[in-house]
Design a protein around this motif. Structure first.
Motif, mmCIF file in Angstrom:
data_model
loop_
_atom_site.group_PDB
_atom_site.id
_atom_site.type_symbol
_atom_site.label_atom_id
_atom_site.label_comp_id
_atom_site.label_asym_id
_atom_site.label_seq_id
_atom_site.Cartn_x
_atom_site.Cartn_y
_atom_site.Cartn_z
ATOM 1 N N ILE A 17 9.108 3.286 -2.909
ATOM 2 C CA ILE A 17 7.758 3.525 -3.404
ATOM 3 C C ILE A 17 7.377 4.911 -2.900
ATOM 4 O O ILE A 17 7.698 5.265 -1.765
ATOM 5 C CB ILE A 17 6.812 2.410 -2.907
ATOM 6 C CG1 ILE A 17 5.394 2.626 -3.358
ATOM 7 C CG2 ILE A 17 6.856 2.234 -1.414
ATOM 8 C CD1 ILE A 17 4.502 1.412 -3.121
ATOM 9 N N THR A 18 6.790 5.703 -3.771
ATOM 10 C CA THR A 18 6.372 7.043 -3.355
ATOM 11 C C THR A 18 5.054 6.923 -2.598
ATOM 12 O O THR A 18 4.120 6.299 -3.092
ATOM 13 C CB THR A 18 6.174 7.935 -4.590
ATOM 14 O OG1 THR A 18 7.423 8.039 -5.254
ATOM 15 C CG2 THR A 18 5.668 9.319 -4.191
ATOM 16 N N ILE A 19 5.017 7.493 -1.401
ATOM 17 C CA ILE A 19 3.805 7.403 -0.594
ATOM 18 C C ILE A 19 3.315 8.813 -0.305
ATOM 19 O O ILE A 19 3.999 9.606 0.346
ATOM 20 C CB ILE A 19 4.077 6.620 0.703
ATOM 21 C CG1 ILE A 19 4.645 5.234 0.350
ATOM 22 C CG2 ILE A 19 2.795 6.502 1.522
ATOM 23 C CD1 ILE A 19 4.900 4.331 1.524
ATOM 24 N N LEU A 20 2.134 9.120 -0.840
ATOM 25 C CA LEU A 20 1.559 10.457 -0.690
ATOM 26 C C LEU A 20 0.317 10.344 0.183
ATOM 27 O O LEU A 20 -0.259 9.262 0.327
ATOM 28 C CB LEU A 20 1.171 10.998 -2.069
ATOM 29 C CG LEU A 20 2.321 11.011 -3.090
ATOM 30 C CD1 LEU A 20 1.769 11.090 -4.506
ATOM 31 C CD2 LEU A 20 3.273 12.160 -2.794
ATOM 32 N N PHE A 65 8.112 10.737 -8.400
ATOM 33 C CA PHE A 65 9.542 10.424 -8.549
ATOM 34 C C PHE A 65 10.384 11.531 -7.899
ATOM 35 O O PHE A 65 11.238 11.271 -7.061
ATOM 36 C CB PHE A 65 9.857 10.302 -10.045
ATOM 37 C CG PHE A 65 11.141 9.584 -10.371
ATOM 38 C CD1 PHE A 65 11.332 8.270 -10.001
ATOM 39 C CD2 PHE A 65 12.144 10.225 -11.091
ATOM 40 C CE1 PHE A 65 12.507 7.599 -10.332
ATOM 41 C CE2 PHE A 65 13.318 9.568 -11.433
ATOM 42 C CZ PHE A 65 13.498 8.254 -11.049
ATOM 43 N N GLY A 66 10.093 12.782 -8.272
ATOM 44 C CA GLY A 66 10.833 13.907 -7.689
ATOM 45 C C GLY A 66 10.575 14.018 -6.194
ATOM 46 O O GLY A 66 11.485 14.291 -5.407
ATOM 47 N N ARG A 105 13.524 13.955 -3.244
ATOM 48 C CA ARG A 105 13.715 15.022 -2.244
ATOM 49 C C ARG A 105 13.591 14.470 -0.822
ATOM 50 O O ARG A 105 14.285 14.911 0.096
ATOM 51 C CB ARG A 105 12.702 16.161 -2.474
ATOM 52 C CG ARG A 105 13.032 17.000 -3.697
ATOM 53 C CD ARG A 105 12.059 18.144 -3.920
ATOM 54 N NE ARG A 105 10.786 17.716 -4.464
ATOM 55 C CZ ARG A 105 10.543 17.495 -5.765
ATOM 56 N NH1 ARG A 105 11.498 17.677 -6.668
ATOM 57 N NH2 ARG A 105 9.357 17.113 -6.177
ATOM 58 N N GLN A 106 12.706 13.476 -0.669
ATOM 59 C CA GLN A 106 12.544 12.838 0.645
ATOM 60 C C GLN A 106 13.864 12.158 1.074
ATOM 61 O O GLN A 106 14.268 12.258 2.230
ATOM 62 C CB GLN A 106 11.454 11.774 0.515
ATOM 63 C CG GLN A 106 10.505 11.703 1.653
ATOM 64 C CD GLN A 106 9.390 10.689 1.377
ATOM 65 O OE1 GLN A 106 9.331 10.049 0.319
ATOM 66 N NE2 GLN A 106 8.513 10.551 2.335
ATOM 67 N N ASP A 135 16.294 14.727 2.226
ATOM 68 C CA ASP A 135 15.983 15.297 3.543
ATOM 69 C C ASP A 135 16.191 14.299 4.677
ATOM 70 O O ASP A 135 16.659 14.653 5.740
ATOM 71 C CB ASP A 135 14.542 15.809 3.560
ATOM 72 C CG ASP A 135 14.357 16.948 2.575
ATOM 73 O OD1 ASP A 135 15.385 17.518 2.137
ATOM 74 O OD2 ASP A 135 13.198 17.260 2.219
ATOM 75 N N TYR A 136 15.813 13.054 4.443
ATOM 76 C CA TYR A 136 15.929 12.041 5.503
ATOM 77 C C TYR A 136 17.367 11.634 5.761
ATOM 78 O O TYR A 136 17.756 11.365 6.899
ATOM 79 C CB TYR A 136 15.148 10.782 5.114
ATOM 80 C CG TYR A 136 13.857 10.607 5.869
ATOM 81 C CD1 TYR A 136 13.859 10.422 7.257
ATOM 82 C CD2 TYR A 136 12.632 10.621 5.212
ATOM 83 C CE1 TYR A 136 12.676 10.266 7.957
ATOM 84 C CE2 TYR A 136 11.447 10.463 5.907
ATOM 85 C CZ TYR A 136 11.467 10.282 7.275
ATOM 86 O OH TYR A 136 10.320 10.122 7.965
ATOM 87 N N TYR A 137 18.166 11.508 4.717
ATOM 88 C CA TYR A 137 19.465 10.848 4.855
ATOM 89 C C TYR A 137 20.637 11.772 4.498
ATOM 90 O O TYR A 137 21.685 11.305 4.050
ATOM 91 C CB TYR A 137 19.479 9.550 4.031
ATOM 92 C CG TYR A 137 18.333 8.633 4.397
ATOM 93 C CD1 TYR A 137 18.164 8.199 5.717
ATOM 94 C CD2 TYR A 137 17.388 8.235 3.457
ATOM 95 C CE1 TYR A 137 17.101 7.389 6.081
ATOM 96 C CE2 TYR A 137 16.322 7.411 3.810
ATOM 97 C CZ TYR A 137 16.180 6.994 5.120
ATOM 98 O OH TYR A 137 15.127 6.190 5.480
ATOM 99 N N ASP A 138 20.443 13.063 4.683
ATOM 100 C CA ASP A 138 21.542 14.015 4.535
ATOM 101 C C ASP A 138 22.128 13.996 3.126
ATOM 102 O O ASP A 138 23.349 13.970 2.941
ATOM 103 C CB ASP A 138 22.619 13.694 5.602
ATOM 104 C CG ASP A 138 23.560 14.864 5.825
ATOM 105 O OD1 ASP A 138 23.180 15.989 5.441
ATOM 106 O OD2 ASP A 138 24.664 14.641 6.345
ATOM 107 N N ASN A 139 21.236 14.022 2.164
ATOM 108 C CA ASN A 139 21.610 14.135 0.745
ATOM 109 C C ASN A 139 22.745 13.203 0.318
ATOM 110 O O ASN A 139 23.803 13.648 -0.141
ATOM 111 C CB ASN A 139 21.982 15.591 0.413
ATOM 112 C CG ASN A 139 21.797 15.892 -1.064
ATOM 113 O OD1 ASN A 139 21.193 15.096 -1.796
ATOM 114 N ND2 ASN A 139 22.304 17.015 -1.517
#
Ligand SMILES: *[C@@H]1O[C@H](CO)[C@@H](O)[C@H](O)[C@H]1NC(C)=O
Ligand SMILES: *[C@@H]1O[C@H](CO)[C@@H](O)[C@H](O)[C@H]1NC(C)=O
Ligand SMILES: *[C@@H]1O[C@H](CO)[C@@H](O)[C@H](O)[C@H]1NC(C)=O
Ligand SMILES: *[C@@H]1O[C@H](CO)[C@@H](O)[C@H](O)[C@H]1NC(C)=O
Ligand SMILES: *[C@@H]1O[C@H](CO)[C@@H](O)[C@H](O)[C@H]1NC(C)=O
Length: 508
Positions: A259-262, A382-383, A387-388, A391-395
């Motif tokens: 879920i996207t959290i902003l 979505f984007g 990207r998160q 960044d979090y899990y080494d792509n």
């Protein structure tokens, strides 16, 4: 003046070069498109056959059979999956649906109680296995890759009678079941998803009545469920390594509920991240980093103590389990549809803990909503989340294992096409501009189906199914034709302005 114009032209050229690849909206060669479904939502045939040797029903009752038969009041329209789309009998047509839309793969799930009617491996249903052998053979014969979800929420009721996902013995029962599938189907199936969206069924099935088994074990049920899910996943991954990987050469992952959290307030740099760690990291950190997020461990321990519990309601992962779970993933399966805004719970200043995260999540009231109450349309989210993950899990290599839009069944489903267009455009930007390693995309869903607690009223399909017709006739929608153009050109297509484009199915 001259200088200014030269600079302007250089800027324009640079801007065009860096963006035109994205502006063309083409997908890289090798990018894969598919559609997804789940056994209980489409198969029907809930009590199909009788075992000729043991003389008992050769398909066991699962938690969704039990839940919908005994508590139909929890389903919006009182319907169930007894017949659903009747895909048990119509799988050959379903493969033609995939083919007509030009899709490369089909992500479907296997019904545990169809393969193991007693719940355990003492009895293996030959008919049950044969159904999945038939389906995978039919897919391969039509050039479509099978991607199999081992578990999509429908475990045997007999196992739930013993606590289901709150019982640690479930871990070994799951591994036994998975082994049967690797043995029977592993020659053709090379992509496996162990478990679909643990966050959804752990929260809504063990702390709420929205999903089976509908047990309300507040503050404890979901954590215990996720804990055992992580163990079952990790042990299955290691078992595949030890017993099958050399020969079968497949890959294994999980489909996470994202879920996207902003942030609700642009000067709040904390809440959205805390929300992400509690909603997503809870499931993904143990697999990619090795343990639950620090903030979760700290806060749940603190609040449990304040509530008088002798220990944290969040169980601890021991070093032995960390060794099994950490790194147990060949790809990151992302089910992602919606976004929310995060803000701190003001009650905490008064020492009142309403939730373990201390974060309030709500939609932006200006976002439009699909038919499903939980699905808000916000494409940039979505984007952002792709990207998160980078960044979090080494792509990690990512497969979008679900994304889609619900409506009330319109055949001219312009809103669904707009959703696909906007979300896929964000995907292309994340992939081509931002270097996210996204390998494929699965439409949720191939066809309208039994949408759990929402019954059959909210529809996600790119094909429609007539649930009033005993033959469960399938028809194409406008989105079917749009997808057929996307898959044949490997390029995003404009949203159509009229309905002439509908495609004909082979049997029309
Ligand atoms: C199977 O379930 C249907 C209801 O969906 C019922 O009418 C039928 O009698 C059942 N068949 C058997 C063999 O139990
Ligand atoms: C599998 O396919 C065979 C051959 O078409 C058919 O006879 C059988 O009924 C199918 N079994 C199932 C369970 O779908
Ligand atoms: C909510 O959406 C509106 C319209 O897109 C936007 O202007 C506003 O900034 C959003 N609010 C938040 C907190 O993101
Ligand atoms: C946003 O956060 C800042 C800093 O914490 C605070 O001063 C401000 O009141 C917040 N705005 C809203 C609308 O809550
Ligand atoms: C998980 O594995 C990674 C990579 O091997 C390692 O860096 C990390 O320390 C491990 N996490 C834990 C908690 O052991």
């Amino acid at each position: 003046m001259d200088c200014y114009f030269v600079a302007l032209i250089i800027c324009l050229v640079l801007a065009t070069v860096s963006c035109c690849d994205i502006v063309k909206l083409t997908f890289p060669s090798g990018f894969r498109f598919g559609a997804a479904t789940a056994s209980y939502q489409i198969e029907g045939a809930w009590n199909v056959s009788v075992d000729t040797f043991y003389h008992f029903p050769d398909k066991g009752e699962n938690v969704w059979d039990y839940w919908t038969h005994n508590y139909p009041g929890y389903i919006a329209d009182g319907t169930n999956g007894d017949i659903a789309c009747d895909s048990y009998h119509k799988y050959e047509e379903d493969v033609q649906l995939l083919k007509s839309a030009g899709l490369d793969f089909y992500r479907f799930s296997i019904s545990w109680s169809r393969v193991l009617p007693t719940g355990f491996t003492n009895v293996i249903s030959e008919d049950g296995l044969q159904y999945y052998k038939n389906l995978t053979a039919e897919l391969v014969a039509n050039g479509i890759e099978p991607i199999v979800t081992i578990y999509h929420w429908d475990h045997p009721q007999v196992i739930e009678d013993m606590g289901g996902w709150t019982n640690e013995l479930m871990v070994d029962w799951f591994v036994d079941y998975a082994r049967v599938l690797f043995e029977a189907l592993g020659d053709t199936v090379k992509k496996w998803i162990t478990i679909n969206e643990p966050r959804s069924f752990c929260l809504l099935g063990y702390e709420d009545t929205q999903k089976a088994p509908g047990k309300v074990i507040s503050g404890i049920g979901a954590y215990l469920c996720m804990h055992n899910v992580l163990k079952a996943h990790g042990k299955t991954y290691r078992m595949y390594d030890e017993e099958f990987r050399d020969v079968q050469q497949g890959v294994i992952g999980m489909a996470f509920s994202l879920i996207t959290i902003l942030s609700a307030n642009s000067s709040d740099t904390v809440s959205a991240d805390v929300g992400f760690q509690f909603e997503v990291g809870w499931n993904t950190h143990p697999i990619y980093i090795g343990d639950y997020p620090e903030i979760m461990k700290t806060r749940v321990a603190m609040i449990s103590e304040a509530q008088g519990y002798p220990r944290s309601r969040l169980p601890e992962l021991t070093d032995d389990w960390i060794a099994i779970i950490n790194g147990s993933s060949d790809f990151f399966g992302a089910n992602l549809y919606t976004s929310v805004l995060a803000s701190p719970d003001p009650d905490e200043e008064l020492g009142i803990y309403n939730s373990d995260s201390g974060i309030i999540l709500e939609a932006n009231s200006s976002w439009s909503r699909a038919a499903s109450s939980w699905l808000y349309v916000y494409p940039p989210g979505f984007g952002y989340t792709l990207r998160q993950i980078r960044d979090y899990y080494d792509n990690p290599p990512v497969w979008i294992t679900e994304n889609g839009y619900s409506d009330k069944g319109e055949l001219e489903d312009y809103d669904r096409i707009s959703y696909f267009y906007d979300y896929l455009r964000e995907l292309l930007i994340a992939l081509k501009r931002d270097g996210c390693d996204i390998r494929g995309y699965a439409i949720w869903s191939l066809m309208d189906n039994f949408e759990w607690q929402d019954g059959i009223a909210d529809k996600f399909g790119i094909y429609s199914v007539d649930f009033d017709d005993p033959a469960r006739t399938r028809s194409s929608k406008l989105s079917t034709a749009w997808w057929a153009r996307v898959t044949s050109t490997r390029k995003l297509q404009a949203v159509p302005t009229n309905s002439n484009a509908r495609i004909k199915l082979p049997w029309e």
